[in-house]
Design a protein around this motif. Structure first.
Motif, PDB file in Angstrom:
ATOM      1  N   ASN B 159       0.847  -1.185   0.000  1.00  0.00           N
ATOM      2  CA  ASN B 159       0.000   0.000   0.000  1.00  0.00           C
ATOM      3  C   ASN B 159       0.886   1.239   0.000  1.00  0.00           C
ATOM      4  N   PRO B 160       0.777   2.187  -0.927  1.00  0.00           N
ATOM      5  CA  PRO B 160      -0.019   2.023  -2.150  1.00  0.00           C
ATOM      6  C   PRO B 160       0.821   1.330  -3.213  1.00  0.00           C
ATOM      7  N   GLY B 161       0.428   1.405  -4.435  1.00  0.00           N
ATOM      8  CA  GLY B 161       1.301   0.971  -5.511  1.00  0.00           C
ATOM      9  C   GLY B 161       0.916  -0.354  -6.129  1.00  0.00           C
ATOM     10  N   GLY B 162       0.121  -1.168  -5.422  1.00  0.00           N
ATOM     11  CA  GLY B 162      -0.359  -2.414  -6.017  1.00  0.00           C
ATOM     12  C   GLY B 162       0.722  -3.438  -6.267  1.00  0.00           C
ATOM     13  N   VAL B 163       1.798  -3.415  -5.451  1.00  0.00           N
ATOM     14  CA  VAL B 163       2.880  -4.390  -5.621  1.00  0.00           C
ATOM     15  C   VAL B 163       2.514  -5.681  -4.879  1.00  0.00           C
ATOM     16  N   VAL B 164       2.538  -6.817  -5.591  1.00  0.00           N
ATOM     17  CA  VAL B 164       2.326  -8.110  -4.953  1.00  0.00           C
ATOM     18  C   VAL B 164       3.711  -8.704  -4.681  1.00  0.00           C
ATOM     19  N   THR B 165       3.976  -9.039  -3.415  1.00  0.00           N
ATOM     20  CA  THR B 165       5.304  -9.514  -3.033  1.00  0.00           C
ATOM     21  C   THR B 165       5.400 -11.017  -3.247  1.00  0.00           C
ATOM     22  N   ASP B 166       6.581 -11.457  -3.685  1.00  0.00           N
ATOM     23  CA  ASP B 166       6.795 -12.894  -3.920  1.00  0.00           C
ATOM     24  C   ASP B 166       7.104 -13.565  -2.574  1.00  0.00           C
ATOM     25  N   VAL B 318      -2.454   3.496 -14.711  1.00  0.00           N
ATOM     26  CA  VAL B 318      -3.187   2.875 -13.597  1.00  0.00           C
ATOM     27  C   VAL B 318      -2.320   1.752 -13.051  1.00  0.00           C
ATOM     28  N   SER B 319      -2.213   1.691 -11.716  1.00  0.00           N
ATOM     29  CA  SER B 319      -1.474   0.602 -11.093  1.00  0.00           C
ATOM     30  C   SER B 319      -2.445  -0.232 -10.263  1.00  0.00           C
ATOM     31  N   TYR B 320      -2.744  -1.442 -10.725  1.00  0.00           N
ATOM     32  CA  TYR B 320      -3.647  -2.351 -10.012  1.00  0.00           C
ATOM     33  C   TYR B 320      -3.305  -3.773 -10.442  1.00  0.00           C
ATOM     34  N   ALA B 321      -2.879  -4.582  -9.501  1.00  0.00           N
ATOM     35  CA  ALA B 321      -2.383  -5.916  -9.854  1.00  0.00           C
ATOM     36  C   ALA B 321      -3.467  -6.811 -10.433  1.00  0.00           C
ATOM     37  N   GLY B 322      -4.726  -6.444 -10.185  1.00  0.00           N
ATOM     38  CA  GLY B 322      -5.819  -7.248 -10.731  1.00  0.00           C
ATOM     39  C   GLY B 322      -6.094  -6.962 -12.201  1.00  0.00           C
ATOM     40  N   PRO B 327       2.267  -5.100 -14.270  1.00  0.00           N
ATOM     41  CA  PRO B 327       3.514  -5.846 -14.018  1.00  0.00           C
ATOM     42  C   PRO B 327       3.379  -6.896 -12.900  1.00  0.00           C
ATOM     43  N   TYR B 328       2.422  -6.714 -11.995  1.00  0.00           N
ATOM     44  CA  TYR B 328       2.281  -7.657 -10.875  1.00  0.00           C
ATOM     45  C   TYR B 328       1.101  -8.610 -11.056  1.00  0.00           C
ATOM     46  N   GLN B 333      -2.114 -13.407  -9.679  1.00  0.00           N
ATOM     47  CA  GLN B 333      -2.789 -14.656 -10.047  1.00  0.00           C
ATOM     48  C   GLN B 333      -2.292 -15.819  -9.188  1.00  0.00           C
ATOM     49  N   LYS B 334      -1.008 -15.762  -8.770  1.00  0.00           N
ATOM     50  CA  LYS B 334      -0.465 -16.835  -7.952  1.00  0.00           C
ATOM     51  C   LYS B 334      -0.891 -16.719  -6.488  1.00  0.00           C
ATOM     52  N   TYR B 335      -0.764 -15.521  -5.913  1.00  0.00           N
ATOM     53  CA  TYR B 335      -0.946 -15.369  -4.463  1.00  0.00           C
ATOM     54  C   TYR B 335      -2.358 -14.959  -4.050  1.00  0.00           C
ATOM     55  N   MET B 336      -3.081 -14.300  -4.934  1.00  0.00           N
ATOM     56  CA  MET B 336      -4.429 -13.853  -4.583  1.00  0.00           C
ATOM     57  C   MET B 336      -5.343 -13.970  -5.799  1.00  0.00           C
TER      58      MET B 336
END
Lengths: 181, 427
Positions: B159-166, B318-322, B327-328, B333-336
């Motif tokens: 938060n913020p930024g929409g980065v999904v951590t590995d 727009v930055s939203y991993a969904g 980029p995330y 798709q893997k974690y959430m």
């Protein structure tokens, strides 16, 4: 049987069935886990007999300590082992020599001896390994939830109350009716 | 129930909440009391000595709060949990149990700004150092770890930024080095992501956000995964050494796989004191009952809003991993896989002034500094939360002059989009 996991029904059945528990490795030191478990099981109405050669003849929490299982002058329903996994093997063999034989051999958290378990089961004795009866009683009664522990028990039934302000019991498990705890 | 393993929605409603043992009340009552009577002095001694389960004083345990704790522990797949006054309090107690003066935390740099402040400034007073690392590069964590590192800290969804951590890659490094991995799972919630299943040892939350979900109660929680061996290295004496506060008791030996939650309670919460109010525990418990429904709706609507913004001519990015193409997206798709959560950021064309105009023009969105409400929320960090920073610092923090953050609420998504459309048209 598989000793990686136990059903709640299996554990509940054991805690319901046994009344007299011999605790091998019971400590008189009030901050040792075995002292905690002894105190808790006594409060829940079980008859708990401490076994500890170093304390033989003395009392822990008002209970006479015996040097070995063979010295206990009454039938034992369950042997609860607070010793290392290797030492547990000889204790199980001692337990199997008792007449009458105990119904259950229980090895505490981190203690597991599959060979000894197989010998006990071959003689019709139920086995629990790597579990604590205090935690299991607290879990199945819901008491352990008071400390934020995940009991993994869901129920829409009102928990069973025992005497005292904050004492729960297991439905159907009441070794000494009316005792505190 | 039988030994069938219940599903997530069932746990969200039932875990920790049997009917009240005294009255039969079906909903967990609000035990609005500071203290609890003892049966007798022996019962009191057992409770104070941690020999019996039970309640003494609401700073340490409370039955309403206990129901909340057990529920969150169940939802995260942990062994136990401890609820406290806020997410910040949860982090304080976690590190208090892990670190001594001179020790350090290796933390990913994609964190909530409040956490960055807490670690950079307040923790310094305790002699705890933070070593920042690139959250998107797992190897950089391994490079930063030294002999005084006692914890690794990341957010699952930043938060913020929409980065999904590995999480799995970082958990593997943590396990290899014998250091616990602490994951802040506030933005994802356990409905979208369960970090313990991916190797995390400890999970923390601000319950204030999606868990409570209604913007009405502050709260935080620590979940013990029960996975870490606190005695192996000798580096965690709060758990592995005899504690003078409890006559020489060793917590790990005594409480086994829930010893960390106990340590945070009987050493941290007892002595530092950030207890949650039973009223707040009740409101958050009620909120959690609908967590699965809300998080799905938040995520579905946020994706639609992100798609709308992506196609808008006044929006730069727009930055939203969904969002497909983000980029995330593959990590999401893997974690959430059920969704990317409610929070997204975007850049409005026209920079600072356009951002200010946008948050002034909205009529349905609330202009405030929070996330995880039923209501849609909007903020322009450069003019509010990050106002005191230089332009360079703002950009580095992901709060450049054009950045706008949304927490997409549970209103009809058509209304949310219409409000953004009218606000953008007047920019």
């Amino acid at each position: 049987m598989n000793h990686d996991s136990y059903t709640d029904a299996y554990i509940r059945g054991i805690l319901d069935e046994v009344k007299t528990i011999a605790m091998v490795g019971a400590s008189a030191n009030t901050v040792r886990p075995s002292y905690f478990v002894l105190k808790y099981l006594l409060a829940k109405g079980y008859d708990v007999i401490p076994i500890n050669p170093g304390q033989a003849g003395k009392e822990i929490l008002g209970q006479t300590v015996y040097a070995s299982l063979a010295d206990v002058p009454k039938p034992i329903d369950m042997v609860d082992i607070f010793r290392g996994s290797e030492a547990a093997g000889a204790i199980v063999d001692e337990a199997l020599k008792l007449d009458p034989k105990p119904k259950v051999v229980w090895m505490q958290l981190t203690i597991r001896n599959d060979e000894a378990a197989a010998r006990a089961e071959a003689e019709g004795v139920k086995v629990v390994m790597n579990r604590c009866p205090k935690i299991e009683y607290g879990r199945l009664s819901g008491e352990i939830g008071w400390t934020g522990v995940n009991s993994r028990v869901l129920s829409s039934k009102r928990p069973a109350l025992k005497a005292g302000f904050q004492h729960r019991g297991l439905p159907g498990v009441n070794p000494r009716a009316g005792t505190k705890g | 129930m039988t030994d069938r393993i219940p599903g997530f929605s069932t746990l969200a409603i039932h875990a920790g909440a049997q009917p009240d043992p005294s009255t039969g009340a079906r909903v967990t009552p609000i035990y609005q009391t500071t203290a609890f009577v003892f049966d007798d002095v022996d019962h009191a001694a057992s409770l104070f000595g941690l020999q019996a389960f039970g309640n003494i004083y609401t700073r340490i345990t409370n039955p309403t709060t206990a129901a909340l704790e057990e529920r969150v522990a169940a939802l995260e797949g942990g062994t136990a949990a401890l609820a406290v006054a806020s997410g910040h309090a949860a982090q304080l107690l976690v590190f208090h149990a892990m670190l001594r003066p001179g020790d350090n935390i290796v933390a990913g740099n994609k964190l909530y700004g409040g956490s960055i402040n807490q670690m950079n400034h307040s923790f310094k007073s305790f002699g705890w150092e933070v070593k920042w690392t690139e959250a998107t590069d797992p190897q950089s964590f391994a490079d930063k770890i030294d002999e005084n590192t006692r914890a690794i800290f990341i957010e699952s969804l930043a938060n913020p930024g929409g980065v999904v951590t590995d999480i799995e890659a970082i958990a593997a490094i943590a396990r290899d080095r014998g250091i616990p991995l602490v994951v802040d799972n506030t933005l994802a919630s356990p409905y979208l992501c369960r970090p313990i299943e991916h190797g995390a040892d400890i999970v923390v939350h601000s319950l204030t956000k999606f868990m409570g979900g209604h913007g009405n109660s502050m709260g935080g929680v620590i979940v013990d995964g029960g996975t870490f061996d606190w005695s192996a290295s000798g580096n965690y004496p709060m758990l592995s050494e005899p504690r003078p506060e409890y006559s020489g008791m060793v917590l790990h030996e005594t409480f086994g796989n829930f010893a960390f939650a106990i340590a945070c309670r009987v050493l941290g919460l007892r002595d530092l004191g950030p207890a949650i109010s039973p009223m707040n525990s009740f409101l958050i418990l009620t909120g959690i009952e609908t967590l699965p429904l809300r998080m799905q709706r938040h995520s579905d609507s946020a994706r639609k809003v992100a798609e709308f913004l992506s196609g808008h001519d006044k929006v730069e990015w727009v930055s939203y991993a969904g969002l497909k193409g983000d980029p995330y997206h593959s990590l999401q798709q893997k974690y959430m896989p059920k969704g990317g959560g409610a929070v997204l950021t975007f850049g409005v064309k026209g920079g600072y002034d356009a951002g200010v105009a946008l948050v002034s023009n909205v009529e349905l969105h609330s202009h405030l500094a929070n996330i995880g409400d039923t209501r849609s929320l909007i903020i322009h960090p450069a003019s509010t939360t990050h106002r005191q920073l230089t332009d360079e610092q703002k950009t580095a923090a992901g709060a450049g002059p054009d950045v706008v953050r949304l927490s997409v609420g549970l209103e009809d998504v058509e209304d949310i989009i219409a409000d953004l459309e009218q606000a953008l048209s007047a920019v």
